[in-house]
Design an enzyme around this catalytic site. Structure first.
Site, PDB file in Angstrom:
ATOM      1  N   THR A 311       0.826  -1.204   0.000  1.00 25.71           N
ATOM      2  CA  THR A 311       0.000   0.000   0.000  1.00 25.71           C
ATOM      3  C   THR A 311       0.863   1.258   0.000  1.00 25.71           C
ATOM      4  O   THR A 311       2.075   1.214   0.203  1.00 25.71           O
ATOM      5  CB  THR A 311      -0.932   0.028   1.227  1.00 25.71           C
ATOM      6  N   CYS A 312       0.203   2.399  -0.170  1.00 21.39           N
ATOM      7  CA  CYS A 312       0.917   3.670  -0.187  1.00 21.39           C
ATOM      8  C   CYS A 312       1.085   4.245   1.214  1.00 21.39           C
ATOM      9  O   CYS A 312       1.604   5.347   1.368  1.00 21.39           O
ATOM     10  CB  CYS A 312       0.181   4.669  -1.073  1.00 21.39           C
ATOM     11  N   ASP A 313       0.643   3.507   2.249  1.00 23.91           N
ATOM     12  CA  ASP A 313       0.754   3.974   3.635  1.00 23.91           C
ATOM     13  C   ASP A 313       2.151   3.673   4.169  1.00 23.91           C
ATOM     14  O   ASP A 313       2.613   2.529   4.120  1.00 23.91           O
ATOM     15  CB  ASP A 313      -0.307   3.277   4.492  1.00 23.91           C
ATOM     16  N   SER A 314       2.802   4.676   4.702  1.00 17.05           N
ATOM     17  CA  SER A 314       4.171   4.500   5.198  1.00 17.05           C
ATOM     18  C   SER A 314       4.250   3.567   6.400  1.00 17.05           C
ATOM     19  O   SER A 314       5.330   3.041   6.713  1.00 17.05           O
ATOM     20  CB  SER A 314       4.772   5.856   5.569  1.00 17.05           C
ATOM     21  N   ASN A 351      -6.587   0.018   0.163  1.00 18.85           N
ATOM     22  CA  ASN A 351      -5.940   0.420  -1.090  1.00 18.85           C
ATOM     23  C   ASN A 351      -6.258  -0.527  -2.241  1.00 18.85           C
ATOM     24  O   ASN A 351      -5.615  -0.488  -3.286  1.00 18.85           O
ATOM     25  CB  ASN A 351      -4.422   0.526  -0.933  1.00 18.85           C
TER      26      ASN A 351
END
Length: 369
Positions: A311-314, A351
Site C-alpha cells: 500500500t501507499c501507507d508509510s 488500497n
C-alpha cells in the site's frame, strides 16, 4: 511451493495444527483445551481440532454458528467475551451454550434477562506484565469486585461458576500466571465463606508461538501454573484458551516481490502482502514480532533489507533489517513463517489489495525458526 498459484497465499499445515494441539495437551495434563477460534476460524482448522477432541471458546454468536457448522456442540463451548450484545447472548443460550464470561453489573443484568439460569465466570484483571503482543487492560476486575459480582450473579438466579483471567498474548514470562492465580485463591476463599464454591478456573491463553527467537519450554509454563493451582483452597477443573500456540506455527504466507528500491543505503523489498492485508500484528507490536523469513532465490550471499507491504501507507512495513538473498527482484517469492494466527482474520482490502487466499495442506511446511 507451487509457484503457479497466485499470491498472497496463506498455507495452513493441518498436521502442524494437530501436533501443536497434542503438545499442549501433553504438556498441560489435566487442563481442558478450549481453542480461541478468533485467531484462525478457518473451517478446516476447526474441523481438525474438533476431530482431535478439542473444545472451543467464542467471542460472538456468529463464531458459534461457524462451530455448529463443524459439528461442535455449543454445550461444550465457552463464551469468553466479557461484554456481549444482548442478541448474541440470547442466540448462544438458545443453541445450548450455558457458560458465559462477564466483568460488570450491566453484563449480569443482560445475562439474567437473555440467558436465565446460565453459569457465569468473572474475568479478573491480570497483573500487568508486558507480553510480546500486548493485549490486556480492557477487561477484568479486582478480587473484591469479582467476589461481589459472583454473589450478585447468584442473587439474579445465575450460577456462579468460575473465574477467568488472561495474562496477554505471546507471553514469554511463565511467572506471569503466578499473581493472577493468587488472586483466584482469594476470590475462592471469600466465596467459600458465603457457601459458594466454584467449578472452573480459566487460566486463559497467552502461551507463545515460536517466531524468529526462542521461547521458554512449555514445561516452565506448566510448572508455574501447577504451582499456582496448588495454592487454591480446593481442587477445581482447569481450562486453558490457547489460540496462537495452536495455529501460528502451522502457517506460511507466500508473497511475491512487486518491487525493490534503494533508499538511504538500505534495500526495500516491497511485497504483495503487508500490514493491512494480512500482517496487522506487525503494526500492533511496533515491528517487534519477528517472523521467520525465507525466499525463493535461496542465495548463499545474503543482505539485510526492509520488508514492506504494497500500500501507499508509510506504516505498512512488516519488519526492518531482515536477512534475505542478495539480489532479490520483482517476481521472486518470499515465505513468511509462523503466520497461522490472526493473519486472515485481521486482513482488509485497504488500497484495493487483496487479503491472502487461505489453503489448508498437510505436512509440507518447514519448521518455523
Amino acid at each position: 511451493m507451487d509457484h503457479r498459484r497466485r499470491t498472497p497465499e496463506l498455507l495452513i499445515d493441518l498436521d502442524r495444527v494437530a501436533a501443536q494441539y497434542h503438545e499442549l495437551t501433553a504438556g498441560l495434563p489435566g487442563c481442558t483445551v478450549h481453542y480461541a477460534m478468533k485467531c484462525n476460524p478457518h473451517p478446516e482448522v476447526l474441523a481438525e481440532l474438533h476431530g482431535l477432541g478439542c473444545r472451543f471458546e467464542v467471542a460472538s454468536a456468529p463464531e458459534l454458528d461457524l462451530l455448529a457448522a463443524s459439528g461442535v456442540d455449543p454445550a461444550d463451548t465457552l463464551f469468553s467475551n466479557p461484554v456481549k450484545p444482548v442478541g448474541h447472548i440470547a442466540r448462544a443460550h438458545a443453541k445450548g451454550l450455558w457458560r458465559f464470561a462477564f466483568d460488570s453489573e450491566d453484563e449480569l443484568d443482560k445475562l439474567a434477562a437473555a440467558a436465565p439460569g446460565a453459569a457465569v465466570y468473572v474475568r479478573l484483571a491480570a497483573h500487568q506484565i508486558r507480553s510480546g503482543v500486548p493485549s490486556e487492560g480492557k477487561f477484568g476486575v479486582d478480587v473484591a469486585t469479582a467476589t461481589a459480582l459472583l454473589l450478585g450473579a447468584r442473587d439474579r438466579g445465575l450460577r456462579p461458576f468460575g473465574v477467568a483471567f488472561h495474562v496477554g498474548s505471546q507471553m514469554l514470562l511463565p511467572q506471569a500466571w503466578r499473581a493472577p492465580l493468587r488472586a483466584v485463591a482469594q476470590v475462592m476463599d471469600k466465596l467459600a465463606a458465603e457457601q459458594v464454591f466454584l467449578q472452573m478456573v480459566n487460566v486463559g491463553g497467552g502461551f507463545p508461538a515460536r517466531y524468529a527467537s526462542t521461547v521458554p519450554p512449555l514445561s516452565d509454563y506448566a510448572a508455574a501454573i501447577t504451582t499456582g493451582l496448588a495454592g487454591l483452597p480446593y481442587e477445581v477443573p482447569v481450562v486453558i484458551e490457547p489460540g496462537r500456540a495452536v495455529v501460528a506455527a502451522a502457517g506460511t504466507l507466500r508473497a511475491t516481490v512487486i518491487g525493490t528500491a534503494l533508499r538511504h543505503g538500505r534495500r526495500w523489498i516491497h511485497l504483495d502482502v503487508g500490514a493491512f492485508n494480512g500482517l496487522m500484528e506487525s503494526l500492533e507490536t511496533g515491528n517487534q514480532l519477528r517472523f521467520p523469513v525465507t525466499d525463493s532465490r535461496a542465495a548463499l550471499t545474503r543482505e539485510r533489507c526492509h520488508l514492506t507491504g504494497p500500500t501507499c501507507d508509510s506504516q505498512d512495513t512488516i519488519m526492518f533489517d531482515v536477512e534475505l538473498s542478495a539480489g532479490l527482484r520483482t517476481g521472486d517469492e518470499v515465505y513468511i513463517a509462523s503466520t497461522g494466527s490472526y493473519t486472515s482474520v485481521y486482513a482488509s482490502s485497504f488500497n484495493g489489495f487483496d487479503p491472502p487466499v487461505v489453503r489448508c495442506v498437510r505436512a509440507v511446511l518447514p519448521s518455523a525458526g
